[in-house]
Structures are given as C-alpha cells and as structure tokens.
Enzyme design. Sequence first.
Site, PDB file in Angstrom:
ATOM      1  N   GLU A  33      23.432  24.884  29.976  1.00  0.00           N
ATOM      2  CA  GLU A  33      23.858  23.870  28.923  1.00  0.00           C
ATOM      3  C   GLU A  33      25.209  23.397  29.246  1.00  0.00           C
ATOM      4  O   GLU A  33      25.516  22.164  29.318  1.00  0.00           O
ATOM      5  CB  GLU A  33      23.812  24.441  27.682  1.00  0.00           C
ATOM      6  CG  GLU A  33      22.304  24.555  26.955  1.00  0.00           C
ATOM      7  CD  GLU A  33      22.231  25.442  25.915  1.00  0.00           C
ATOM      8  OE1 GLU A  33      21.515  24.878  24.934  1.00  0.00           O
ATOM      9  OE2 GLU A  33      22.685  26.417  26.014  1.00  0.00           O
ATOM     10  N   TYR A  34      26.097  24.283  29.742  1.00  0.00           N
ATOM     11  CA  TYR A  34      27.619  24.001  29.743  1.00  0.00           C
ATOM     12  C   TYR A  34      27.386  22.990  31.036  1.00  0.00           C
ATOM     13  O   TYR A  34      28.401  22.145  31.312  1.00  0.00           O
ATOM     14  CB  TYR A  34      28.369  25.182  30.261  1.00  0.00           C
ATOM     15  CG  TYR A  34      29.781  24.903  30.402  1.00  0.00           C
ATOM     16  CD1 TYR A  34      30.804  25.022  29.696  1.00  0.00           C
ATOM     17  CD2 TYR A  34      30.137  24.758  31.959  1.00  0.00           C
ATOM     18  CE1 TYR A  34      32.061  24.735  30.039  1.00  0.00           C
ATOM     19  CE2 TYR A  34      31.542  24.771  32.186  1.00  0.00           C
ATOM     20  CZ  TYR A  34      32.452  24.728  31.301  1.00  0.00           C
ATOM     21  OH  TYR A  34      33.814  24.446  31.646  1.00  0.00           O
ATOM     22  N   SER A  80      63.771  39.363  34.980  1.00  0.00           N
ATOM     23  CA  SER A  80      62.877  40.437  35.178  1.00  0.00           C
ATOM     24  C   SER A  80      63.400  41.574  33.925  1.00  0.00           C
ATOM     25  O   SER A  80      64.360  41.523  33.265  1.00  0.00           O
ATOM     26  CB  SER A  80      63.021  41.124  36.537  1.00  0.00           C
ATOM     27  OG  SER A  80      64.420  41.082  36.640  1.00  0.00           O
ATOM     28  N   ARG A 135      56.997  32.577  39.400  1.00  0.00           N
ATOM     29  CA  ARG A 135      58.419  33.177  38.938  1.00  0.00           C
ATOM     30  C   ARG A 135      59.696  32.678  40.027  1.00  0.00           C
ATOM     31  O   ARG A 135      60.432  32.532  39.707  1.00  0.00           O
ATOM     32  CB  ARG A 135      58.193  34.377  38.741  1.00  0.00           C
ATOM     33  CG  ARG A 135      59.551  35.147  38.106  1.00  0.00           C
ATOM     34  CD  ARG A 135      59.504  36.647  37.755  1.00  0.00           C
ATOM     35  NE  ARG A 135      60.958  36.917  37.406  1.00  0.00           N
ATOM     36  CZ  ARG A 135      61.720  37.426  38.384  1.00  0.00           C
ATOM     37  NH1 ARG A 135      61.293  37.609  39.642  1.00  0.00           N
ATOM     38  NH2 ARG A 135      62.911  37.846  38.221  1.00  0.00           N
ATOM     39  N   GLU A 172      50.331  36.317  33.442  1.00  0.00           N
ATOM     40  CA  GLU A 172      50.351  36.908  34.769  1.00  0.00           C
ATOM     41  C   GLU A 172      48.963  36.615  35.330  1.00  0.00           C
ATOM     42  O   GLU A 172      47.824  36.625  34.490  1.00  0.00           O
ATOM     43  CB  GLU A 172      50.042  38.557  34.558  1.00  0.00           C
ATOM     44  CG  GLU A 172      50.406  39.328  35.506  1.00  0.00           C
ATOM     45  CD  GLU A 172      52.019  39.547  35.909  1.00  0.00           C
ATOM     46  OE1 GLU A 172      52.964  38.898  35.124  1.00  0.00           O
ATOM     47  OE2 GLU A 172      52.308  40.287  36.933  1.00  0.00           O
ATOM     48  N   TYR A 224      51.616  35.700  27.752  1.00  0.00           N
ATOM     49  CA  TYR A 224      52.617  36.934  26.954  1.00  0.00           C
ATOM     50  C   TYR A 224      53.818  36.736  26.649  1.00  0.00           C
ATOM     51  O   TYR A 224      54.474  37.370  25.831  1.00  0.00           O
ATOM     52  CB  TYR A 224      52.445  38.426  27.726  1.00  0.00           C
ATOM     53  CG  TYR A 224      52.820  38.357  29.172  1.00  0.00           C
ATOM     54  CD1 TYR A 224      54.422  37.863  29.314  1.00  0.00           C
ATOM     55  CD2 TYR A 224      51.941  38.482  30.267  1.00  0.00           C
ATOM     56  CE1 TYR A 224      54.679  37.855  30.897  1.00  0.00           C
ATOM     57  CE2 TYR A 224      52.617  38.253  31.561  1.00  0.00           C
ATOM     58  CZ  TYR A 224      53.807  38.062  31.756  1.00  0.00           C
ATOM     59  OH  TYR A 224      54.085  37.631  33.065  1.00  0.00           O
ATOM     60  N   LYS A 288      58.571  44.993  23.484  1.00  0.00           N
ATOM     61  CA  LYS A 288      59.480  44.105  23.038  1.00  0.00           C
ATOM     62  C   LYS A 288      59.730  43.811  21.702  1.00  0.00           C
ATOM     63  O   LYS A 288      58.871  44.440  20.838  1.00  0.00           O
ATOM     64  CB  LYS A 288      58.765  42.539  23.170  1.00  0.00           C
ATOM     65  CG  LYS A 288      58.555  42.267  24.856  1.00  0.00           C
ATOM     66  CD  LYS A 288      57.752  40.993  24.692  1.00  0.00           C
ATOM     67  CE  LYS A 288      57.169  40.839  25.961  1.00  0.00           C
ATOM     68  NZ  LYS A 288      56.166  39.934  26.395  1.00  0.00           N
ATOM     69  N   CYS A 406      30.880  70.981  66.128  1.00  0.00           N
ATOM     70  CA  CYS A 406      31.181  71.401  64.746  1.00  0.00           C
ATOM     71  C   CYS A 406      32.268  72.691  64.936  1.00  0.00           C
ATOM     72  O   CYS A 406      31.859  73.545  65.495  1.00  0.00           O
ATOM     73  CB  CYS A 406      30.056  71.758  64.110  1.00  0.00           C
ATOM     74  SG  CYS A 406      30.259  72.358  62.457  1.00  0.00           S
ATOM     75  N   CYS A 409      29.858  75.510  63.400  1.00  0.00           N
ATOM     76  CA  CYS A 409      28.862  76.344  63.888  1.00  0.00           C
ATOM     77  C   CYS A 409      28.594  75.906  65.563  1.00  0.00           C
ATOM     78  O   CYS A 409      27.765  76.324  66.202  1.00  0.00           O
ATOM     79  CB  CYS A 409      27.417  75.719  63.481  1.00  0.00           C
ATOM     80  SG  CYS A 409      27.085  74.175  63.596  1.00  0.00           S
ATOM     81  N   CYS A 424      27.721  67.014  62.086  1.00  0.00           N
ATOM     82  CA  CYS A 424      26.996  68.113  62.568  1.00  0.00           C
ATOM     83  C   CYS A 424      25.617  67.910  62.516  1.00  0.00           C
ATOM     84  O   CYS A 424      25.186  67.562  61.470  1.00  0.00           O
ATOM     85  CB  CYS A 424      27.757  69.348  61.774  1.00  0.00           C
ATOM     86  SG  CYS A 424      26.531  70.675  62.111  1.00  0.00           S
ATOM     87  N   CYS A 429      23.486  74.871  60.067  1.00  0.00           N
ATOM     88  CA  CYS A 429      25.038  75.005  59.972  1.00  0.00           C
ATOM     89  C   CYS A 429      25.485  75.750  58.589  1.00  0.00           C
ATOM     90  O   CYS A 429      25.153  75.169  57.680  1.00  0.00           O
ATOM     91  CB  CYS A 429      25.912  73.675  60.076  1.00  0.00           C
ATOM     92  SG  CYS A 429      27.702  73.785  59.869  1.00  0.00           S
TER      93      CYS A 429
HETATM   94 ZN   LIG Z   1      28.080  72.683  62.023  1.00  0.00          ZN
END
Ligand SMILES: [Zn+2]
Length: 663
Positions: A33-34, A80, A135, A172, A224, A288, A406, A409, A424, A429
């Site tokens: 609709e928009y 700042s 800024r 921001e 803000y 603030k 590994c 193992c 591995c 293992c």
């Molecule tokens: Zn292993």
Amino acid sequence: MVLKKRAQELRNEINIHNIQYYVHDNPIISDSEYDQLLNELIQIEKNNPELITLDSPTQRVGSTPLSEFNTIEHSLPMLSLANAMNDDEIFDFDKQVKKILNTENEIEYTCEPKLDGLAVELVYENGIFNHGSTRGNGYIGEDITQNLKSIKSIPLKLNDENPPSKLEIRGEVFINHKDFEKLNQSQLNLGKQPFANPRNCAAGSLRQLDSKITAQRPLKINCYALGLISQTQFERHSDFLKQLPKWGFPVNNLIKTGINSEFLIQYKNKIENLRDDLDYDIDGVVFKVNSIIHQNKLGNRSKNPRWAIAGKFKSRQATTIINNIFPSVGRTGAVTPVAKLKPVNIGGVLVSNATLHNQDEIDKKDIRIGDTVIIQRAGDVIPEVVKVILEKRNKDTKKYNLPNSCPECNSIVLKPDDEAVSRCQNFYCPAQIKGRLKHFVAKPCMNIDGFGKKLVNQLVDENLIQDFSDIFKLKLEDIQKLERQGKKSALNIIRSIQLAKNTNLSRFIHGLGIRNVGEHASKLLEEKFQSIDNLFQAQYNDFVNIHEIGDVMAESLFKYFSSKENQTLIKKSILLGIKFKQIKSLSSEKFTNLTFVFTGSLSRLKRSDAKNIVEKNGGKVTSSISKKTDFLIFGEKAGSKLKKAKKIGISIISESDFIKMSK
Ligand SMILES: [Zn+2]
C-alpha cells in the site's frame, strides 16, 4: 490544480507513514500500500515536473554523483564530550556540577546510550530539510546533504504546522547488527569484500559521492541533541527529546531521566549489562544536566561542555604477549589453534587463552608465537586476537602452521576445500570421543547433573566409557575408584544418570552431536517424527521436506540415522533404560504457519481451550496484533485490538466462525 493538491496530499500521507514506520516502529499500512502511494506520486511528478518540491519523498536519491564534498561550518560547534572512566569520575562530575551551580540540591539528568556510529547535523529551514553535514572537526564538517536525504528515517519535512524558521538537529547514523549481517552476506554473494564492522560501514556509506550507493545501505539514525533553534525554547532537555518524535525524528528507546549520581551509576551498569543483547553497537552512556537554564549556566570548556559527560564502559581490549600456540581438537575433529597468553586482566576477568579460529585467520593476521597482540573479550564469546602490534615483533619469530597430524592421536588432519577448519579424520580419536561425550551430558542436551568435563576425561582415559551408551552402564564402583571421587559424589552422579534416563527425544537428538543439528532443529525433528524408530526409517526426502531443514542438514541426518552402527548404540541406550516422554501430537495441520490473536470475552470457549484448539492444529497464539497476525477472533467487549486489526487489515472473525473453522 487538482494534481498539485493530490501531490501534496500524497506527500503528507507518505510522511505520516514514514514516521509510523521509522519513529514508532508501528506501520499502519502494508508495504505494498505504501508503494502504491509512492508510485502515484512518482507518476504525477513525472508527468508534471513543475510540481516537484524539495521535500518530496521522491527526491531522496540525487541524480548525479558529486565530484567532491563541500564543507559546511556548524553554526554552533559540535563539541565532543569529556569521559568518565569509572564510578569515581561520575561522582566527581556530579559534585562539580553542583559546585558551579552553587547548590546542595540533587541534579536531574537525562541518561542515554552512546551509539557507536557517526555524528551528523541536520538543518531545517521553515520545516524543510535544507542541508546536513558530518561532525568533522567540530567546527567544520562535510556537506553530505544528498546522502542524508537518502536515509528514509530522516524526515525531509517536519511534522509541524508552525515549524521554527531555523532548526538544527544532531544525531548518530548507524547500522543494526541484523542489517549489517544481511548486507555482508549479499556482499559475499556478489563476490565482494565484506565490511569490517557496522561503524566503518556506516561511515563509508555516508561518505559516498554517489548517493545511489548510500541509498542501498541500511542506514538508521537516532537523534539526541539540539543545535540552533529559532523561536521555541525548551525548559528541559527531556522536553526536547519528547518533541523529536513528534517532528518525525527517531529517538533511542533506552533514554531515562533521573536524579543524583547513584542513578547515573545504576543506569550505566544496566546499559552495560544490556550491551550484548542490543541490535546495535554502543560504547558507553551519556549523562546530560536536564535543565537548559542550568546547562547555559554551566557553559563550555574549550573542547567540551561542562553539563554533559560520557560514561565509558569497562574496556574489552588489552595488550599482551602470545607465549605459545597449541592446537586443540574438538568433538567433530576440528583442530582449532589456541593462543596461550601472558595472563591479562580485561574488564575484571583474567584472560590466559584466546582462540585463533583456524589457519586462514592466523595467516590473515600473521599471528606468531612471541607477538605482542591486542586481545578482545566481549560478552560470552571466547577471547580473540584483534591484531598484532608489528612494531613490537622480535626479529627471530617464524610463521605458525598447524601440524599435519592430530596432536591427540597422530592421525592425518585434512582440510576440506569448502571449509575453513582442518579436521582429525579418526572417529576414535580420544579428543573427539571426549568432546562428543561432554556434549551429550551437557545442560542443553541430556543435562546429567554433576557429570563434568573432568569426569569425562577420567572415564575415557580409564577406558570405562567410549560412546554415549556406555554412560548408562556405569556402576557406582566404576566412579568411586577414580581419583578424587568419594562415595558421596559417586552416588550423586549415579543418581543423576538415573534421572536423566527419563528425557525427551529432542534433548537426546541434540546430544548425539549430529553435524549441523542444534537445539532448534532437534525440536523440529521431535515434532515431526515423534519416535526414534520413525527417524531410523526416514529417507533423505523426509528430512529435506521439513521447512527450515536444508539439504546439508538433511544429508547429515540421513547419514546418521540410517547407519547400522548408530542405530545399535541408540537401541543399546534404550535397553539400558532411556525413555522418551511423549509430546502432544497434532490433530491436524490446518492452522500451520497461521497466527491467531483472541480479544474480548468468548462466550462458548474458555481462552485456554481456544488456545489449545489452535495449537493442536499446528497454529500459534500471540497476545498482540502485528502485521504477522493472520486472524483476530473477537468476543464481547473487544476493544483496541479490534480497532488495530481493522486498521492493519487483518482478517477478523467471530467466535462461532472460529469454531466452525476448526472443525
Ligand atoms: Zn585425533
């Protein structure tokens, strides 16, 4: 003239829907609709270009890219803020404010989360967005008017019949985490480099010379602060914040007003705890002084105002040295390089290990033993290396490579082409066996209380258990004879195992540790298959046909449950006493994927019965109306929900129609 009036009507209407969507997060018309409204306006303006106005929503994207940005001088400097690094400095700030104001009374403050984005200034003349800038150095910024116009949450026209002749709003610009992930995914799909983080991405997007690119980025704004304003005066900063959404500017929803320094510290702690749950990055809070008269009395230092301060969060990063790198093997055989660090305190926690993820990551960041590195620890995530400080590297360091075999193992380690991790290849293992068992007994899985990692290691090393079915064969004396296990704790563990035998199918499936199958998928499988026998008989198609289960997961599910070896282990566990609670079975699927809301008092059904009917037929009941609602069922004295449903255009049905529908 008729067209001119219609165009203006459309602009006003689109403006109102923008505010509903971007400021209140509460759209009252559907997207299509928009789009219809917008398209009608585009058509009128296309055929009658003389009707185009500066504030028209069709003018958000500029037609020609710029060759460079002009500069704009801020009429009031964008200073700042000074930082309060800890609670003491917040106390001092409050004390200082009282001293300058020469008062013993407690001071009222507004407290806001400090978004980690890009500060900008928006300038409106007679209610129309005129220009906007970064800024910059606080005094002079870059003219990014065209890019700011492309951000849909920035109003091009104030929602105000008598707007101030001049108004400067500061805010921001940022990107949500969810939008950021989506954007990066599409970058990857296009074969492009992903963005490093939401902040960089927002900054880069705002500094595009071609506003068409900016328009494609999911930029948002939270406003803000006030720059210059003509006519209107605000008594308190919080009054100004209340006016912002009325004009059409989005404002952060975590802003609070309160009195004295204890409140400030509480607020900071609360927001810091929320930090990892928010969908956007923040790096602190801002306090603030609320009274504008007090703000003016306090005035500015050369670089920052005296009436505001930023409360910094605990650091999440620290510098330390990598003493060693060792490979660690997980339950899927994945070999993960782990850095042993010189222990360092990050935000109150002593960190001595950091994950290096995989070989690619080590190569990309060129991480070596002996390097000085910046470590980051955020939330529950395992600490990781942000970067190496190359200036501090010793001459004799060497590149690090994961071993080809590994470390547990000695079997071969392979890296599939489509994966980042090496694995591995030995199913037996010991590291993999231990990893699988630790996963099986863990809280989200079988939840065997007291069955910790140490116990798993001991039992595997003593050859007492090898696979999950062995756990249910354990006897008291098996555990009691282990080192540092008394009779009492052994008894407790045996009792926990007994208790855990009464479980449900989804916990058990999750515990099996099937590749790519997590908690949510396990619940889906329980719902769909109901019994372990059904899973044994399931074909690949039975899995892949489930909504939310893709082909990779279906493949590993089919492979797992059709394996005779796995079936034997599961059957063995059942013989040893595992029982699955039955879940409620669906009587039909006719409400699958449908969401219902009930309102008013029903005359024939109890609310709980009505809810049951929906759920038994696969549907969902929620308490509030949204665009996702499919049906509103109304009883007597239905109120605001009925109104809202009508507004959004949701199907509204009576109780008796609902009963008919469910039969
Ligand atoms: Zn292993």
